[in-house]
Scaffold this motif. Structure first.
Motif, PDB file in Angstrom:
ATOM      1  N   ASP A  99     -29.478  33.750 -18.083  1.00 41.33           N
ATOM      2  CA  ASP A  99     -30.004  32.838 -17.077  1.00 41.33           C
ATOM      3  C   ASP A  99     -30.445  33.619 -15.848  1.00 41.33           C
ATOM      4  OD1 ASP A  99     -29.310  30.841 -18.767  1.00 41.33           O
ATOM      5  OD2 ASP A  99     -27.755  29.968 -17.495  1.00 41.33           O
ATOM      6  N   ASP A 101     -29.948  32.569 -12.790  1.00 42.03           N
ATOM      7  CA  ASP A 101     -29.201  32.207 -11.578  1.00 42.03           C
ATOM      8  C   ASP A 101     -28.000  33.103 -11.298  1.00 42.03           C
ATOM      9  OD1 ASP A 101     -27.537  31.424 -13.572  1.00 42.03           O
ATOM     10  OD2 ASP A 101     -27.623  29.288 -13.139  1.00 42.03           O
ATOM     11  N   GLN A 103     -25.384  33.455 -12.874  1.00 37.77           N
ATOM     12  CA  GLN A 103     -24.091  33.006 -13.385  1.00 37.77           C
ATOM     13  C   GLN A 103     -23.680  33.937 -14.517  1.00 37.77           C
ATOM     14  OE1 GLN A 103     -24.939  28.704 -14.133  1.00 37.77           O
ATOM     15  NE2 GLN A 103     -22.946  28.442 -13.203  1.00 37.77           N
ATOM     16  N   ARG A 201     -17.530  34.194 -15.694  1.00 33.91           N
ATOM     17  CA  ARG A 201     -18.753  33.517 -15.275  1.00 33.91           C
ATOM     18  C   ARG A 201     -18.692  33.273 -13.781  1.00 33.91           C
ATOM     19  NH1 ARG A 201     -23.120  31.304 -17.739  1.00 33.91           N
ATOM     20  NH2 ARG A 201     -23.899  29.266 -17.082  1.00 33.91           N
TER      21      ARG A 201
HETATM   22 MG    MG Z   1     -26.806  28.060 -14.244  1.00 33.24          MG
END
Ligand code: MG
Ligand code: UDP
Length: 316
Positions: A99, A101, A103, A201
């Protein structure tokens, strides 16, 4: 010295202008620190962002040729964007999917590569912890609980998209003609030696989750319906059960009539209950069949998964 393996990092991007600069910096830093690790390129798929994401990526592509942009013509959704990235990075020796972002911390990538070089064709990054809370967390738990039971190919509940797939697995992906794609499910389906790399995460680095809860629910249903026929089978079982009960009731009341045992005269409540119950079961049945039928229709149409708008910096 043998040539370095080429690792492509595929990242779908939708309205991520707030995190992109950090993402670029962290990726460059990781690979800069280990130049002997691999030759790398990053394929950023702009999934119709409405903010400055595409412009930011274009600047990065101009500044650093190891970054590439695949720009989709509109928002096609995460799974389609991922498919676009996989297609464009196809020649790589291995693809890391993650991803935008942050994360999925890019610092885990060297470990993924190490696991791949140790012989795993598929490396799943598996969370030690989950950051989702409330409804989302409940949703994930319910989904994985149900999916684990229903699917013939259970997925590791704590791994999502983040991971690495080797060249043979990439080729396997390109043999899927289907439109409804659910990456973690397909990854479990294709087989190959698989290992997990544990990681923590993180919170989203900035911005809001771009996947609405509604969309996540849709993916969950996609996952269920495209990996299991159990909902259809359950219908059959329910049908058989209800029919049997009906038959038993018929015999029971007929017998009472014949033997002249007094039968209750009204029975209005019973009737209404039975009619409503059966109506409900039938509607659910139609709904479940509809889920499969809609998917069949989508597959039959054979529409492309995504449309690419323009791709500066990448080979044509
Ligand atoms: Mg995300
Ligand atoms: N994303 C995308 N298209 C969309 C929605 C999201 O490409 O329509 C990207 C998004 O930019 C991010 C990844 O998919 O890189 C995961 O999205 P998000 O963080 O919103 O999902 P979550 O972490 O909640 O699963």
């Amino acid at each position: 010295m043998p040539p370095l393996p080429v690792i492509a990092i595929v990242i779908p991007v939708f309205n991520e202008e707030a995190v992109l600069p950090t993402l670029f910096a962290r990726l460059s830093a990781i690979f800069g620190a280990q130049p002997a690790l691999c030759a790398w390129r990053t394929v950023l798929v702009d999934d119709g962002s409405r903010d400055r994401s595409a412009a930011l990526i274009r600047d990065q592509v101009a500044a650093d040729p190891r970054f590439e942009l695949v720009e989709l013509s509109r928002n096609f959704g995460f799974q389609a964007a991922l498919a676009a990235g996989l297609a464009y990075a196809r020649q790589a020796d291995a693809i890391v999917t993650m991803d935008a972002d942050l994360q999925d911390p890019p610092e885990v990538i060297p470990q993924l590569i190490a696991a791949w070089r140790a012989g795993a064709e598929i490396v799943r990054a598996t969370r030690r912890t989950r950051t989702e809370t409330g409804l989302r967390r409940l949703g994930f738990n319910v989904f994985h609980g149900v999916f684990g039971r229903l699917s013939d190919f259970p997925m590791e509940p704590n791994s999502g998209t983040f991971g690495l797939i080797g060249h043979d697995a990439i080729e396997a992906f390109h043999q899927f003609p289907e439109r409804h794609r659910f990456f973690p499910g397909l990854r479990a389906w294709i087989g190959f030696p698989t290992t997990d790399v544990l990681y923590d995460r993180e919170e989203r680095a900035a911005g809001q989750p771009q996947q609405t809860l509604r969309r996540l629910v849709r993916y969950a249903l996609d996952g269920l319906f495209s990996f299991s026929h159990l909902p259809l089978r359950m219908l059959t079982y329910t049908g058989v059960f209800v029919a049997f009960m009906g038959f038993a009731a018929a015999v029971f009341y007929a017998a009472r009539r014949i033997l002249n045992i007094e039968t209750a005269p009204t029975g209005y409540t019973t009737l209404v209950t039975i009619v409503l119950f059966l109506g409900g079961v039938q509607l659910i049945g139609i709904g479940v069949i509809g889920e499969y039928l809609g998917r069949v229709y989508d597959e039959v149409k054979q529409r492309p998964l995504y449309v690419v708008k323009r791709r500066p910096g990448g080979p044509r």
